[in-house]
Write a protein that holds these residues in place. Sequence first.
Motif, mmCIF file in Angstrom:
data_model
loop_
_atom_site.group_PDB
_atom_site.id
_atom_site.type_symbol
_atom_site.label_atom_id
_atom_site.label_comp_id
_atom_site.label_asym_id
_atom_site.label_seq_id
_atom_site.Cartn_x
_atom_site.Cartn_y
_atom_site.Cartn_z
ATOM 1 N N UNK A 2 10.952 -5.878 54.306
ATOM 2 C CA UNK A 2 10.838 -5.748 55.747
ATOM 3 C C UNK A 2 9.397 -5.480 56.149
ATOM 4 N N UNK A 3 8.985 -6.062 57.245
ATOM 5 C CA UNK A 3 7.626 -5.939 57.804
ATOM 6 C C UNK A 3 6.576 -6.635 56.960
ATOM 7 N N UNK A 7 6.300 -11.577 58.654
ATOM 8 C CA UNK A 7 4.941 -11.966 59.031
ATOM 9 C C UNK A 7 4.348 -12.982 58.051
ATOM 10 N N UNK A 248 -0.610 -3.971 66.266
ATOM 11 C CA UNK A 248 -0.145 -2.778 66.964
ATOM 12 C C UNK A 248 1.043 -2.099 66.290
ATOM 13 N N UNK A 249 1.724 -2.813 65.380
ATOM 14 C CA UNK A 249 2.871 -2.138 64.755
ATOM 15 C C UNK A 249 2.425 -0.994 63.840
ATOM 16 N N UNK A 250 1.168 -1.017 63.398
ATOM 17 C CA UNK A 250 0.709 0.141 62.613
ATOM 18 C C UNK A 250 -0.583 0.769 63.139
ATOM 19 N N UNK A 252 -2.993 2.229 65.826
ATOM 20 C CA UNK A 252 -2.998 2.774 67.187
ATOM 21 C C UNK A 252 -4.437 3.145 67.559
ATOM 22 N N UNK B 59 5.524 1.262 63.697
ATOM 23 C CA UNK B 59 6.155 1.289 65.013
ATOM 24 C C UNK B 59 7.147 0.128 65.074
ATOM 25 N N UNK B 60 8.427 0.459 64.832
ATOM 26 C CA UNK B 60 9.422 -0.602 64.691
ATOM 27 C C UNK B 60 9.689 -1.311 66.008
ATOM 28 N N UNK B 62 7.494 -1.838 68.408
ATOM 29 C CA UNK B 62 6.367 -2.743 68.603
ATOM 30 C C UNK B 62 6.493 -3.967 67.680
ATOM 31 N N UNK B 63 6.886 -3.726 66.439
ATOM 32 C CA UNK B 63 7.029 -4.831 65.487
ATOM 33 C C UNK B 63 8.045 -5.849 66.002
ATOM 34 N N UNK B 64 9.192 -5.360 66.501
ATOM 35 C CA UNK B 64 10.225 -6.277 67.014
ATOM 36 C C UNK B 64 9.715 -7.031 68.233
#
Lengths: 376, 83
Positions: A2-3, A7, A248-250, A252, B59-60, B62-64
């Motif tokens: 996942x993640x 990507x 942005x998912x990690x 900040x 940040x799940x 944000x990821x989605x």
Amino acid sequence: MRYLDEFRDPRLAADRLSRIRRTATRVWTLMEVCGGQTHSLVRHGIPEALAGCVELIHGPGCPVCVTSEALVDRAQALARQPETLLTTFGDMLRVPGTYGTLLDARRDGGNVQSVASPLDAVELAQRNPHFQVVFFAVGFETTVPASALAVLQASERRIENFSLLVAHVRVQPAMELLLQQADCRVQGLLAAGHVCTVVGYETYNSLVSAYGVPIVVTGFEPVDLLEGILACVVQLETHSARLENCYARTAKLQGNPVAQQLIASVFEPCDRAWRGLGTIPAGGWKLRAPWRSFDAERRFPQAPVGLPIVEALSHRCRASDVLVGRLAPRDCPEFGGSCRPDSPLGAPMVSSEGACAAYYHHAPSPPHRAPSQDES
Amino acid sequence: MCLGIPGRVVRWLEPVGVGASAEVAFGGVSKVCHMACVPDARVDDYVLVHAGVAICRIDQVEAERILNDLRALAEMADDEILG
Ligand code: SF4
């Protein structure tokens, strides 16, 4: 996983790629700062896929590559000291210094062990109380929290036979130095996403305004990288230079304040010699005064290595040009000939983050040219 | 060294202090990771792990959001090509 897998989705990547192609009206020169990004780009064939609209030059973000020869030599001396166990990340073992590599030290009877984390070195120290366990601490702000924790844990657990040979470096001063070079061709920067997860990226605003280049915080997977490149190209095509975050998912704006606090409680900025780039003001981290007893450079008086100097390999290695993007790895005359991962002349051919190794493993020859044996 | 790996927090082992740790799953493999930098992480959160240390939470939401945007854009492009 996942993640990661999402990507890497080829359909999303193809869409990003075609958007970059449609947006670029000329060739833009971008630099990805981090060596992990370099490997991912080359592995996925992105530099070739972008030929004609984006030229990627590979930045100095390979901590193993920029660690100074003097520190490698220091590690070499420590590894050969009796009752000492030198530990470090695996890549560091094969980096040539003046007297050869740490693997040479091990072959000569020195105690050298690779570890995945400085915290593993703390455990080794506890299990081997009659050894001085030194961790050769290389890395950017992504690994500095681990070294800080190692010091705090060793202190709390009163493990007195543990110390650090600190080679940690700071990314932003190096980015600034690159942008200041008179022959700098970089028109846009992809900032190293994982460093930003720790330190944030707000401070890049000063670089954007001082040098007028777009800076885009970028991740490591193909879709992340293409998204960062697209954002940079869109800015350049519209004559803007802004700070943007495509990870942005990690990452900040303010980073991770807990990790920053941890770093700041143990380390402070210092000038640091970067291999190939010279001394960069505030380009490194050193232990703060209260933790100096964990500093291997203080704990062990500098002993002469007492070894013959290995042929001056550094004369033939063009790492200093490769690290600032002045020379493409495949254009180095030694590439793939006398310099290969199993017999490297320089650190960029050793490290899993080095640009020369990236091309050697993933794209040893340009696609339009047949590989040839007798190139001189 | 900069190759951080995302993993899922399975359970906390030691919740406080410089020795804070948790079991974190990477695909099918679980490892004990140091958690002092992510004291707020909860079970089933994803964290990014570097050199054995979790350095931030992912940040799940944000990821989605980003994935949905990217997928919508890719679909639009497919439609353009087909249409
Ligand atoms: S190919 Fe080898 S010799 Fe040439 S710059 Fe890279 S590491 Fe140095």
